[in-house]
Design a protein around this motif. Structure first.
Motif, PDB file in Angstrom:
ATOM      1  N   THR A   6       0.850  -1.186   0.000  1.00  0.00           N
ATOM      2  CA  THR A   6       0.000   0.000   0.000  1.00  0.00           C
ATOM      3  C   THR A   6       0.882   1.230   0.000  1.00  0.00           C
ATOM      4  OG1 THR A   6      -1.730  -1.143   1.223  1.00  0.00           O
ATOM      5  CG2 THR A   6      -1.816   1.250   1.210  1.00  0.00           C
ATOM      6  N   LEU A   7       0.694   2.076  -0.967  1.00  0.00           N
ATOM      7  CA  LEU A   7       1.467   3.312  -1.081  1.00  0.00           C
ATOM      8  C   LEU A   7       0.599   4.482  -0.637  1.00  0.00           C
ATOM      9  CD1 LEU A   7       3.862   5.018  -2.075  1.00  0.00           C
ATOM     10  CD2 LEU A   7       2.892   4.915  -4.357  1.00  0.00           C
ATOM     11  N   VAL A   8       1.002   5.175   0.419  1.00  0.00           N
ATOM     12  CA  VAL A   8       0.288   6.355   0.877  1.00  0.00           C
ATOM     13  C   VAL A   8       0.820   7.560   0.128  1.00  0.00           C
ATOM     14  CG1 VAL A   8      -0.200   7.860   2.836  1.00  0.00           C
ATOM     15  CG2 VAL A   8      -0.164   5.397   3.153  1.00  0.00           C
ATOM     16  N   ILE A   9      -0.048   8.273  -0.555  1.00  0.00           N
ATOM     17  CA  ILE A   9       0.363   9.434  -1.335  1.00  0.00           C
ATOM     18  C   ILE A   9      -0.567  10.603  -1.028  1.00  0.00           C
ATOM     19  CG2 ILE A   9       1.369   8.116  -3.221  1.00  0.00           C
ATOM     20  CD1 ILE A   9      -1.177   8.475  -4.775  1.00  0.00           C
ATOM     21  N   GLY A  10      -0.064  11.813  -1.226  1.00  0.00           N
ATOM     22  CA  GLY A  10      -0.911  12.981  -1.115  1.00  0.00           C
ATOM     23  C   GLY A  10      -1.932  12.982  -2.239  1.00  0.00           C
ATOM     24  N   ARG A  11      -3.151  13.424  -1.945  1.00  0.00           N
ATOM     25  CA  ARG A  11      -4.211  13.363  -2.946  1.00  0.00           C
ATOM     26  C   ARG A  11      -3.859  14.131  -4.208  1.00  0.00           C
ATOM     27  NH1 ARG A  11      -9.196  11.629  -2.503  1.00  0.00           N
ATOM     28  NH2 ARG A  11      -9.071  11.519  -0.236  1.00  0.00           N
ATOM     29  N   ASP A  12      -3.152  15.242  -4.046  1.00  0.00           N
ATOM     30  CA  ASP A  12      -2.829  16.044  -5.217  1.00  0.00           C
ATOM     31  C   ASP A  12      -1.827  15.363  -6.143  1.00  0.00           C
ATOM     32  OD1 ASP A  12      -0.855  16.312  -3.292  1.00  0.00           O
ATOM     33  OD2 ASP A  12      -0.225  18.265  -4.016  1.00  0.00           O
ATOM     34  N   THR A  13      -1.150  14.325  -5.681  1.00  0.00           N
ATOM     35  CA  THR A  13      -0.192  13.635  -6.540  1.00  0.00           C
ATOM     36  C   THR A  13      -0.791  12.413  -7.218  1.00  0.00           C
ATOM     37  OG1 THR A  13       0.632  12.171  -4.796  1.00  0.00           O
ATOM     38  CG2 THR A  13       1.657  14.324  -4.972  1.00  0.00           C
ATOM     39  N   THR A  14      -2.019  12.057  -6.869  1.00  0.00           N
ATOM     40  CA  THR A  14      -2.596  10.821  -7.383  1.00  0.00           C
ATOM     41  C   THR A  14      -2.640  10.800  -8.905  1.00  0.00           C
ATOM     42  OG1 THR A  14      -3.978  10.655  -5.404  1.00  0.00           O
ATOM     43  CG2 THR A  14      -4.601   9.291  -7.265  1.00  0.00           C
ATOM     44  N   SER A  15      -2.988  11.927  -9.516  1.00  0.00           N
ATOM     45  CA  SER A  15      -3.228  11.942 -10.955  1.00  0.00           C
ATOM     46  C   SER A  15      -1.988  11.553 -11.750  1.00  0.00           C
ATOM     47  CB  SER A  15      -3.726  13.328 -11.388  1.00  0.00           C
ATOM     48  OG  SER A  15      -2.772  14.320 -11.062  1.00  0.00           O
ATOM     49  N   TYR A  16      -0.795  12.023 -11.333  1.00  0.00           N
ATOM     50  CA  TYR A  16       0.382  11.684 -12.127  1.00  0.00           C
ATOM     51  C   TYR A  16       0.992  10.349 -11.718  1.00  0.00           C
ATOM     52  CZ  TYR A  16       4.012  12.858  -8.629  1.00  0.00           C
ATOM     53  OH  TYR A  16       4.830  12.875  -7.533  1.00  0.00           O
ATOM     54  N   LEU A  17       0.780   9.938 -10.473  1.00  0.00           N
ATOM     55  CA  LEU A  17       1.412   8.712 -10.011  1.00  0.00           C
ATOM     56  C   LEU A  17       0.622   7.463 -10.389  1.00  0.00           C
ATOM     57  CD1 LEU A  17       3.886   7.748  -8.485  1.00  0.00           C
ATOM     58  CD2 LEU A  17       2.588   7.937  -6.348  1.00  0.00           C
ATOM     59  N   GLN A  18      -0.708   7.566 -10.452  1.00  0.00           N
ATOM     60  CA  GLN A  18      -1.522   6.381 -10.682  1.00  0.00           C
ATOM     61  C   GLN A  18      -1.219   5.679 -12.010  1.00  0.00           C
ATOM     62  OE1 GLN A  18      -3.502   5.108  -8.210  1.00  0.00           O
ATOM     63  NE2 GLN A  18      -3.396   3.333  -9.585  1.00  0.00           N
ATOM     64  N   PRO A  19      -1.019   6.397 -13.124  1.00  0.00           N
ATOM     65  CA  PRO A  19      -0.662   5.683 -14.361  1.00  0.00           C
ATOM     66  C   PRO A  19       0.631   4.876 -14.239  1.00  0.00           C
ATOM     67  CG  PRO A  19      -1.372   7.909 -14.871  1.00  0.00           C
ATOM     68  CD  PRO A  19      -1.245   7.831 -13.373  1.00  0.00           C
ATOM     69  N   LEU A  20       1.594   5.389 -13.449  1.00  0.00           N
ATOM     70  CA  LEU A  20       2.840   4.652 -13.241  1.00  0.00           C
ATOM     71  C   LEU A  20       2.590   3.387 -12.425  1.00  0.00           C
ATOM     72  CD1 LEU A  20       5.176   7.665 -12.372  1.00  0.00           C
ATOM     73  CD2 LEU A  20       4.831   6.582 -14.598  1.00  0.00           C
ATOM     74  N   LEU A  21       1.727   3.497 -11.415  1.00  0.00           N
ATOM     75  CA  LEU A  21       1.380   2.315 -10.629  1.00  0.00           C
ATOM     76  C   LEU A  21       0.633   1.292 -11.472  1.00  0.00           C
ATOM     77  CD1 LEU A  21       0.237   3.936  -7.256  1.00  0.00           C
ATOM     78  CD2 LEU A  21       2.495   3.080  -7.886  1.00  0.00           C
ATOM     79  N   ASP A  22      -0.263   1.777 -12.331  1.00  0.00           N
ATOM     80  CA  ASP A  22      -1.000   0.862 -13.212  1.00  0.00           C
ATOM     81  C   ASP A  22      -0.048   0.107 -14.130  1.00  0.00           C
ATOM     82  OD1 ASP A  22      -3.345   1.734 -12.052  1.00  0.00           O
ATOM     83  OD2 ASP A  22      -3.833   3.149 -13.664  1.00  0.00           O
ATOM     84  N   GLU A  23       0.938   0.815 -14.670  1.00  0.00           N
ATOM     85  CA  GLU A  23       1.907   0.170 -15.551  1.00  0.00           C
ATOM     86  C   GLU A  23       2.734  -0.854 -14.771  1.00  0.00           C
ATOM     87  OE1 GLU A  23       4.171  -0.872 -18.841  1.00  0.00           O
ATOM     88  OE2 GLU A  23       2.265   0.197 -18.685  1.00  0.00           O
ATOM     89  N   TRP A  24       3.142  -0.489 -13.547  1.00  0.00           N
ATOM     90  CA  TRP A  24       3.897  -1.439 -12.710  1.00  0.00           C
ATOM     91  C   TRP A  24       3.076  -2.708 -12.471  1.00  0.00           C
ATOM     92  CZ3 TRP A  24       8.625  -2.111 -10.321  1.00  0.00           C
ATOM     93  CH2 TRP A  24       8.670  -3.093  -9.341  1.00  0.00           C
ATOM     94  N   ASN A  25       1.828  -2.547 -12.107  1.00  0.00           N
ATOM     95  CA  ASN A  25       0.999  -3.708 -11.794  1.00  0.00           C
ATOM     96  C   ASN A  25       0.770  -4.599 -13.013  1.00  0.00           C
ATOM     97  OD1 ASN A  25       0.739  -3.078  -9.084  1.00  0.00           O
ATOM     98  ND2 ASN A  25      -1.097  -1.834  -9.387  1.00  0.00           N
ATOM     99  N   ARG A  26       0.752  -3.996 -14.188  1.00  0.00           N
ATOM    100  CA  ARG A  26       0.585  -4.792 -15.408  1.00  0.00           C
ATOM    101  C   ARG A  26       1.826  -5.628 -15.700  1.00  0.00           C
ATOM    102  NH1 ARG A  26      -2.161  -0.190 -17.430  1.00  0.00           N
ATOM    103  NH2 ARG A  26      -0.223   0.630 -18.311  1.00  0.00           N
ATOM    104  N   THR A  27       2.979  -5.097 -15.351  1.00  0.00           N
ATOM    105  CA  THR A  27       4.235  -5.754 -15.739  1.00  0.00           C
ATOM    106  C   THR A  27       4.916  -6.499 -14.594  1.00  0.00           C
ATOM    107  OG1 THR A  27       5.415  -3.669 -15.345  1.00  0.00           O
ATOM    108  CG2 THR A  27       4.645  -4.096 -17.602  1.00  0.00           C
ATOM    109  N   HIS A  28       4.373  -6.405 -13.379  1.00  0.00           N
ATOM    110  CA  HIS A  28       4.961  -7.084 -12.219  1.00  0.00           C
ATOM    111  C   HIS A  28       3.877  -7.821 -11.441  1.00  0.00           C
ATOM    112  CE1 HIS A  28       7.905  -3.935 -13.198  1.00  0.00           C
ATOM    113  NE2 HIS A  28       8.813  -4.681 -12.586  1.00  0.00           N
TER     114      HIS A  28
END
Length: 290
Positions: A6-28
């Motif tokens: 579980t990654l705790v992030i500030g709400r304002d950073t969710t928009s740019y970080l979530q696509p990176l997490l989605d890509e990680w989850n697809r490939t790992h």
């Protein structure tokens, strides 16, 4: 599969970080990551409370200003030697220093921001101020010239934006001016304050003069007053540019940005702040998390 983390992030950073997490989850597929969005104002409290309850996230994304507190509380663990070497080799000295406590690196620097002077071109122009101030005397003169009050004494335009709306704004403004004066906030070992110095007293005297002369009103909410065209000059971090473009729309063309003024000219420096991506001291999967 190991995880999910579980990654705790500030709400304002969710928009740019979530696509990176989605890509990680697809490939790992073995190590999955899910985010838990937390408002910035709740981020430190949430990390501390969840840690006490045994529900802390494996990876945290705190404000680097809290690193010492989180490390002392046993929330963050120091980076392994190979990670620390990578961070030192990859990031600027200021960014590395932001995530270092007592010689230990606690995470990857993110969102490194420097502070600058923001100004409203229209308010300066209407007051006859030809350019943004470069020295403290020019700053005081411009702030006094642009300040406006109504017949009841209520602030209509704050010449220089000082604000008590939240701690980070107060600290950031003051420390940026301190750096421009050539001063330090902490002693070199980081264990004591150095603000009680000639430079520190000069900054606090400057802020007090602006308040006493009516050029600054700390009761005004700077974060809403500046985009509304009610503040002529203020010091803030680079992240504000994106927020101002959204909130002001076409009126953002009224905004200018310049170096933080020093007493006798362009300052000797400014404040840099950062966030960090670090690993929970109690994570059962620290190697995967790093």
């Amino acid at each position: 599969a190991t995880g999910p983390f579980t990654l705790v992030i500030g709400r304002d950073t969710t928009s740019y970080l979530q696509p990176l997490l989605d890509e990680w989850n697809r490939t790992h597929p073995r190590v999955q990551v899910r985010s838990r969005a937390v408002r910035f104002v709740d981020l430190l409290t949430t990390a501390m409370v969840q840690q006490t309850a045994g529900q802390g996230a494996d990876i945290l994304h705190p404000y680097a200003l809290w690193t010492g507190q989180l490390a002392a509380a046993g929330v963050l663990r120091p980076a392994p030697p190979e990670v620390a070497r990578r961070i030192r080799a990859t990031f600027s000295p200021a960014a590395v220093q932001a995530v270092t406590v007592d010689g230990e690196i606690y995470g990857y620097p993110t969102e490194v921001q420097t502070y600058a002077l923001y100004y409203n071109r229209r308010l300066l122009r209407e007051a006859g101020v030809a350019r943004p101030p470069r020295t403290w005397p020019e700053l005081e003169e411009a702030a006094l010239t642009t300040a406006r009050r109504d017949r009841h004494g209520n602030t209509r335009v704050q010449g220089f934006g000082l604000s008590q709306v939240e701690d980070a704004t107060v600290v950031g403004q003051t420390l940026a001016l301190l750096a421009a004066r050539g001063g330090r906030f902490l002693t070199p070992d980081g264990h004591g304050t150095a603000i009680d110095s000639a430079a520190g007293r000069a900054v606090l005297d400057l802020e007090q003069r602006l308040i006493d002369q009516g050029a600054a009103d700390p009761a005004v909410n700077l974060l809403s007053a500046f985009p509304a065209g009610q503040v002529a000059l203020c010091v803030s971090a680079g992240w504000w540019t994106g927020s101002l473009k959204v909130s002001m729309g076409e009126r953002y063309r009224e905004v200018g940005v310049a170096p933080v003024p020093g007493p006798h000219g362009t300052g000797r420096g400014t404040l840099a702040t950062a966030f960090l991506l670090g690993v929970n001291a109690d994570s059962p999967h620290p190697d995967e998390a790093w």
